[in-house]
Design a protein around this motif. Structure first.
Motif, PDB file in Angstrom:
ATOM      1  N   GLU A  12       2.095   0.659   3.963  1.00 53.03           N
ATOM      2  CA  GLU A  12       2.884  -0.416   3.360  1.00 53.03           C
ATOM      3  C   GLU A  12       2.013  -1.386   2.575  1.00 53.03           C
ATOM      4  O   GLU A  12       2.470  -2.028   1.640  1.00 53.03           O
ATOM      5  CB  GLU A  12       3.648  -1.167   4.455  1.00 53.03           C
ATOM      6  N   THR A  13       0.735  -1.531   2.946  1.00 53.10           N
ATOM      7  CA  THR A  13      -0.136  -2.493   2.280  1.00 53.10           C
ATOM      8  C   THR A  13      -0.877  -1.884   1.106  1.00 53.10           C
ATOM      9  O   THR A  13      -1.620  -2.567   0.415  1.00 53.10           O
ATOM     10  CB  THR A  13      -1.156  -3.047   3.288  1.00 53.10           C
ATOM     11  N   ASP A  14      -0.712  -0.585   0.869  1.00 53.94           N
ATOM     12  CA  ASP A  14      -1.412   0.094  -0.222  1.00 53.94           C
ATOM     13  C   ASP A  14      -0.388   0.671  -1.169  1.00 53.94           C
ATOM     14  O   ASP A  14       0.029   1.804  -1.051  1.00 53.94           O
ATOM     15  CB  ASP A  14      -2.311   1.201   0.338  1.00 53.94           C
ATOM     16  N   ARG A  15       0.032  -0.143  -2.148  1.00 52.67           N
ATOM     17  CA  ARG A  15       1.073   0.275  -3.078  1.00 52.67           C
ATOM     18  C   ARG A  15       0.511   0.576  -4.465  1.00 52.67           C
ATOM     19  O   ARG A  15       1.256   0.915  -5.361  1.00 52.67           O
ATOM     20  CB  ARG A  15       2.137  -0.829  -3.194  1.00 52.67           C
ATOM     21  N   GLY A  16      -0.790   0.436  -4.664  1.00 51.81           N
ATOM     22  CA  GLY A  16      -1.349   0.632  -5.989  1.00 51.81           C
ATOM     23  C   GLY A  16      -1.689   2.080  -6.239  1.00 51.81           C
ATOM     24  O   GLY A  16      -1.906   2.873  -5.330  1.00 51.81           O
ATOM     25  N   ALA A  17      -1.731   2.454  -7.522  1.00 49.35           N
ATOM     26  CA  ALA A  17      -2.146   3.796  -7.887  1.00 49.35           C
ATOM     27  C   ALA A  17      -3.659   3.880  -7.839  1.00 49.35           C
ATOM     28  O   ALA A  17      -4.364   2.891  -7.671  1.00 49.35           O
ATOM     29  CB  ALA A  17      -1.627   4.126  -9.286  1.00 49.35           C
ATOM     30  N   GLY A  18      -4.170   5.089  -8.002  1.00 45.67           N
ATOM     31  CA  GLY A  18      -5.607   5.277  -7.929  1.00 45.67           C
ATOM     32  C   GLY A  18      -6.355   4.515  -9.016  1.00 45.67           C
ATOM     33  O   GLY A  18      -7.522   4.177  -8.860  1.00 45.67           O
ATOM     34  N   ASP A  19      -5.700   4.241 -10.174  1.00 47.93           N
ATOM     35  CA  ASP A  19      -6.364   3.514 -11.256  1.00 47.93           C
ATOM     36  C   ASP A  19      -6.090   2.013 -11.199  1.00 47.93           C
ATOM     37  O   ASP A  19      -6.357   1.292 -12.156  1.00 47.93           O
ATOM     38  CB  ASP A  19      -5.899   4.071 -12.609  1.00 47.93           C
ATOM     39  N   GLY A  20      -5.563   1.522 -10.104  1.00 42.27           N
ATOM     40  CA  GLY A  20      -5.343   0.095  -9.940  1.00 42.27           C
ATOM     41  C   GLY A  20      -3.966  -0.375 -10.333  1.00 42.27           C
ATOM     42  O   GLY A  20      -3.646  -1.548 -10.149  1.00 42.27           O
ATOM     43  N   ARG A  21      -3.132   0.493 -10.931  1.00 41.18           N
ATOM     44  CA  ARG A  21      -1.789   0.090 -11.327  1.00 41.18           C
ATOM     45  C   ARG A  21      -0.909  -0.111 -10.097  1.00 41.18           C
ATOM     46  O   ARG A  21      -1.050   0.577  -9.101  1.00 41.18           O
ATOM     47  CB  ARG A  21      -1.148   1.169 -12.209  1.00 41.18           C
ATOM     48  N   ARG A  22      -0.009  -1.065 -10.194  1.00 37.83           N
ATOM     49  CA  ARG A  22       0.978  -1.262  -9.148  1.00 37.83           C
ATOM     50  C   ARG A  22       2.233  -0.484  -9.526  1.00 37.83           C
ATOM     51  O   ARG A  22       2.782  -0.669 -10.611  1.00 37.83           O
ATOM     52  CB  ARG A  22       1.305  -2.742  -8.968  1.00 37.83           C
ATOM     53  N   ILE A  23       2.682   0.377  -8.630  1.00 34.06           N
ATOM     54  CA  ILE A  23       3.797   1.268  -8.929  1.00 34.06           C
ATOM     55  C   ILE A  23       5.114   0.589  -8.573  1.00 34.06           C
ATOM     56  O   ILE A  23       5.284   0.088  -7.461  1.00 34.06           O
ATOM     57  CB  ILE A  23       3.663   2.596  -8.160  1.00 34.06           C
ATOM     58  N   ASP A  24       6.039   0.575  -9.535  1.00 35.21           N
ATOM     59  CA  ASP A  24       7.372   0.030  -9.283  1.00 35.21           C
ATOM     60  C   ASP A  24       8.335   1.105  -8.784  1.00 35.21           C
ATOM     61  O   ASP A  24       9.110   0.861  -7.870  1.00 35.21           O
ATOM     62  CB  ASP A  24       7.946  -0.598 -10.564  1.00 35.21           C
ATOM     63  N   VAL A  25       8.300   2.275  -9.412  1.00 32.63           N
ATOM     64  CA  VAL A  25       9.273   3.335  -9.136  1.00 32.63           C
ATOM     65  C   VAL A  25       8.546   4.642  -8.877  1.00 32.63           C
ATOM     66  O   VAL A  25       7.688   5.056  -9.673  1.00 32.63           O
ATOM     67  CB  VAL A  25      10.253   3.514 -10.312  1.00 32.63           C
ATOM     68  N   SER A  26       8.887   5.284  -7.770  1.00 38.20           N
ATOM     69  CA  SER A  26       8.397   6.626  -7.463  1.00 38.20           C
ATOM     70  C   SER A  26       9.556   7.603  -7.625  1.00 38.20           C
ATOM     71  O   SER A  26      10.569   7.471  -6.940  1.00 38.20           O
ATOM     72  CB  SER A  26       7.845   6.704  -6.033  1.00 38.20           C
ATOM     73  N   VAL A  27       9.407   8.561  -8.524  1.00 41.63           N
ATOM     74  CA  VAL A  27      10.432   9.567  -8.771  1.00 41.63           C
ATOM     75  C   VAL A  27      10.016  10.848  -8.070  1.00 41.63           C
ATOM     76  O   VAL A  27       8.977  11.437  -8.390  1.00 41.63           O
ATOM     77  CB  VAL A  27      10.631   9.820 -10.277  1.00 41.63           C
TER      78      VAL A  27
END
Length: 329
Positions: A12-27
């Motif tokens: 729950e505390t790790d929502r960022g992508a590997g390149d540092g982006r914060r992901i809003d939507v997971s498809v």
């Protein structure tokens, strides 16, 4: 491509992508059964997300598909860092693919998408906008239906049976484009055969579910007739959901009713035979005597199953909430 282990799942505390982006939507795209051109599918349904300015990721879960599809998705994943792909070692079913995708999703919102074109790509924008209105789950139903009469008859028969048996009324459970909050997706009891009932499971768990009409895609209009085995499996899945919806917390209501009816029937037959025996008529060689004993014994056993089920429900109840609070004023 291999499926990540449990220790690699996102917290729950790790929502960022590997390149540092914060992901809003997971498809999440479970790739099994009917599969259209995956590259075209990705381009069509990612375009609305880009127009909305959402940071997103696509998770393709390969459930025992051929090497050609796997190779094409592997190429897409190398070209676009917003794509991740996981391949099962064998086919485990669409429910397992959805569960794997949910466990590895990094977005605050989870969208499920079939591996074939069912509805207009603009449906992606519609479900996300509706989800922002406050509902927990938003699902699409294809409207207007442009496919053949056979498809529509199957569709209506299935939903009529669902409403008759469970009381849950949905327009298109087979439509795979759905959006939900991640905590909702993580809490749903998905297992083999119940992936189609995801909106109904969410409603069963106490979440709010909204259906919205989305135009049917032209590629979805062809007639589909399945094998008798597939219809049999779907009837078993419907039976399983019927028990989950009606008797999960009170199994004795079902088993007690059936068992009591059988036992009462056996006692009634035995009573008639006893009266006849008192009147001087022999009953030792009559099949009804054996039937009476069997019905009573079977009824007692079925009621006992219900009692055991009640004990199991009682023991697991502390770990399962029977209600959900939306807000406190």
């Amino acid at each position: 491509m291999t499926l990540a282990t449990a220790s690699e799942r996102v917290t729950e505390t790790d929502r960022g992508a590997g390149d540092g982006r914060r992901i809003d939507v997971s498809v999440i795209v479970p790739v099994s059964g009917r599969v259209d051109d995956v590259a075209e599918l990705y381009r069509a349904y990612s375009e609305p997300l880009e127009r909305m300015g959402r940071e997103f990721e696509f998770l393709f879960i390969l459930d025992g598909v051929g090497d050609g599809v796997a190779t094409r998705i592997d190429e897409l994943a190398r070209e676009d860092p917003r794509i991740r792909a996981y391949a099962f070692v064998q086919s485990f079913g669409e429910a397992a693919a959805l569960r794997a995708g949910i466990e590895h999703a990094m977005g605050a919102v989870v969208v499920t998408l079939p591996s074939c074109f069912q509805v207009s790509p603009d449906g992606m924008r519609q479900v996300l906008q509706e989800l922002e209105e406050g509902d927990d789950v938003v699902v699409c139903y294809r409207s207007p239906r442009t496919d053949g009469i056979v498809n529509r008859l199957q569709h209506r028969a299935f939903h009529w049976l669902l409403r008759l048996l469970t009381g849950y009324s949905f327009k298109d459970l087979a439509c795979g484009l759905r959006a939900m909050r991640r905590e909702v997706a993580s809490s749903l009891p998905l297992y083999s055969g119940l992936d189609r009932y995801l909106p109904a499971l969410a409603q069963l768990e106490g979440y709010s579910v909204r259906e919205i009409p989305v135009a049917q895609h032209p590629l979805d209009a062809r007639t589909r007739v399945y094998s008798p085995l597939e219809y049999f499996r779907q009837s078993l899945d419907l039976t399983a959901f019927f028990f989950m919806a009606k008797f999960t917390d009170n199994p004795l209501r079902f088993f007690g009713t059936v068992g009591s009816a059988l036992a009462i029937g056996g006692v009634a037959i035995g009573t008639v035979l006893a009266i006849q025996r008192l009147g001087g008529q022999g009953i030792a060689n009559r099949p009804l005597l054996l039937l009476s004993v069997l019905l009573v014994a079977l009824g007692v056993q079925i009621v006992s199953l219900g009692l055991i089920g009640e004990i199991i429900v009682y023991q697991r109840r502390p770990g399962r909430s029977l209600y959900r609070v939306r807000r406190i004023v």
